[in-house]
Design an enzyme around this catalytic site. Structure first.
Site, PDB file in Angstrom:
ATOM      1  CG  ASP A   8      -2.227   0.711   0.989  1.00 35.57           C
ATOM      2  OD1 ASP A   8      -3.271   0.039   1.047  1.00 35.57           O
ATOM      3  OD2 ASP A   8      -2.221   1.933   0.708  1.00 35.57           O
ATOM      4  CE  LYS A  16       1.395   7.624 -12.514  1.00 31.06           C
ATOM      5  NZ  LYS A  16       2.365   8.568 -11.898  1.00 31.06           N
ATOM      6  N   GLY A  41       1.917  -8.220 -14.711  1.00 30.31           N
ATOM      7  CA  GLY A  41       3.275  -8.627 -15.097  1.00 30.31           C
ATOM      8  C   GLY A  41       3.915  -9.466 -14.001  1.00 30.31           C
ATOM      9  CE  LYS A  44       4.019 -12.627 -19.821  1.00 31.25           C
ATOM     10  NZ  LYS A  44       5.174 -11.789 -19.573  1.00 31.25           N
ATOM     11  CE1 TYR A  61     -12.316   2.919  -8.433  1.00 30.74           C
ATOM     12  CE2 TYR A  61     -14.658   2.843  -8.914  1.00 30.74           C
ATOM     13  CZ  TYR A  61     -13.560   2.332  -8.267  1.00 30.74           C
ATOM     14  OH  TYR A  61     -13.693   1.221  -7.458  1.00 30.74           O
TER      15      TYR A  61
END
Ligand code: UDP
Length: 314
Positions: A36, A96, A107, A110, A150
């Site tokens: 966080d 973002k 990523g 994966k 959002y």
């Protein structure tokens, strides 16, 4: 499915939902790594988890490269400002984290061969023209309105997640979360339930936006987390609505909170924010039939537990 040795990463772990999720994965014997950056998350939400040796925490912004040594079995991307006030305050971080943050989290999943879960939203349906909303509905979203930061970030996040599933053959789960309430919501996050409870407890006017005829369907957090865990354990790679189908007007919700707190507050009306969805109610047939999930906690009980939390000064 209870995997004792699984290792799970949760982004947004100090948030309302992330912290409940971290707790539940720890309860079922998993190791949990929480991330966080505390834009809207709070360390108080996870304070009690630090004494658990299976919990680790990394303070980081998931829109940057995420490095986590060792294996991971699941990556759950729950980081995002999530209330209309928050994403109006942080419009660019909201875009973002939904776009770049989802890319980074995918990523990482994966790379580790981990299952990926995206916290998506009923906001994908925008101001819906069908009610209730099934997963097959494509939505009615204003891309350039105040909620667009959002809604569109989450819609992009869903598209990216499905692309990773199709192209990289990854196991993905997409949960479309409808309005949820319960302990660990921030008093000042600006949403209807925390606003009304805080106002009622102080005998201040309850601020109903517009005439209060717009509807929402409120799900208590423990029900929501149950649904999320069932989805995570399932084999469904396409989006699933998780929410409580009991639809009420905002005025009814304000009255219910006034009654349950025994408050002397008046109800006052304030201007309706732009693009405020007029109706919202999940069609939960997929969750019911494929996950065996239905929400169990009645509004009155959920509200009582939430009011206690706010009364306790948290
Ligand atoms: N709302 C309200 N008074 C408040 C806060 C919110 O009437 O003090 C209304 C808001 O306009 C919306 C509904 O309550 O119609 C739910 O708002 P919330 O911010 O909880 O979440 P949303 O479902 O809009 O994302």
């Amino acid at each position: 499915m209870r995997k004792k040795n699984s290792r799970i990463l949760i982004t947004g772990a100090a948030g309302f939902l992330g912290s409940h999720l971290a707790e539940r994965f720890l309860e079922r014997g998993a190791q949990v790594i929480g991330i966080d950056n505390f834009i809207t998350g709070r360390v108080e939400n996870i304070d009690h988890l630090f004494k658990n040796p299976s919990f680790r925490f990394i303070q980081a912004d998931v829109t940057n490269f995420i490095h986590v040594p060792g294996k991971l079995d699941g990556v759950l991307h729950f980081a995002s400002p999530a209330s209309p006030i928050d994403y109006a305050t942080y419009p660019i971080p909201t875009l973002k984290v939904g776009a770049l943050g989802t890319h980074k989290a995918l990523g990482l999943a994966k790379d580790k061969g981990a299952k990926f879960m995206l916290a998506s939203t009923s906001e994908c349906y925008g101001d819906p023209l069908v009610n209730p909303q099934p997963e097959t509905y494509w939505g009615n979203v204003n891309p350039i309105g105040p909620r667009g930061v959002y809604d569109e970030a989450k819609r992009f996040a869903e598209a990216l997640t499905m692309a990773y599933h199709r192209y990289h053959k990854m196991q993905v789960r997409i949960v479309r979360i409808f309005n949820t309430y319960g302990p660990r919501m921030r008093k000042k996050d600006g949403r209807a339930v925390p606003n009304f409870i805080t106002q009622a407890l102080k005998n201040r006017p309850l601020t109903v936006y517009g005439k209060g005829r717009q509807t929402r369907s409120l799900c208590f957090v423990s029900d929501l987390i149950d649904g999320i865990l069932r989805l995570f354990d399932s084999d469904l790679n396409t989006p699933v609505n998780i929410g409580n189908p009991r639809e009420m007007s905002i005025l009814q919700i304000a009255r219910a909170i006034k009654k349950q707190t025994g408050s002397r507050s008046r109800i006052v009306h304030k201007p309706l924010p732009a693009d405020d969805p007029r109706v919202r109610r999940p069609d939960i047939r997929i969750a019911r039939t494929k996950l065996g999930w239905t929400p169990k906690v009645p509004l009155e009980e959920g509200l009582a537990r939430t009011i206690d939390y706010f009364r306790s000064g948290c």
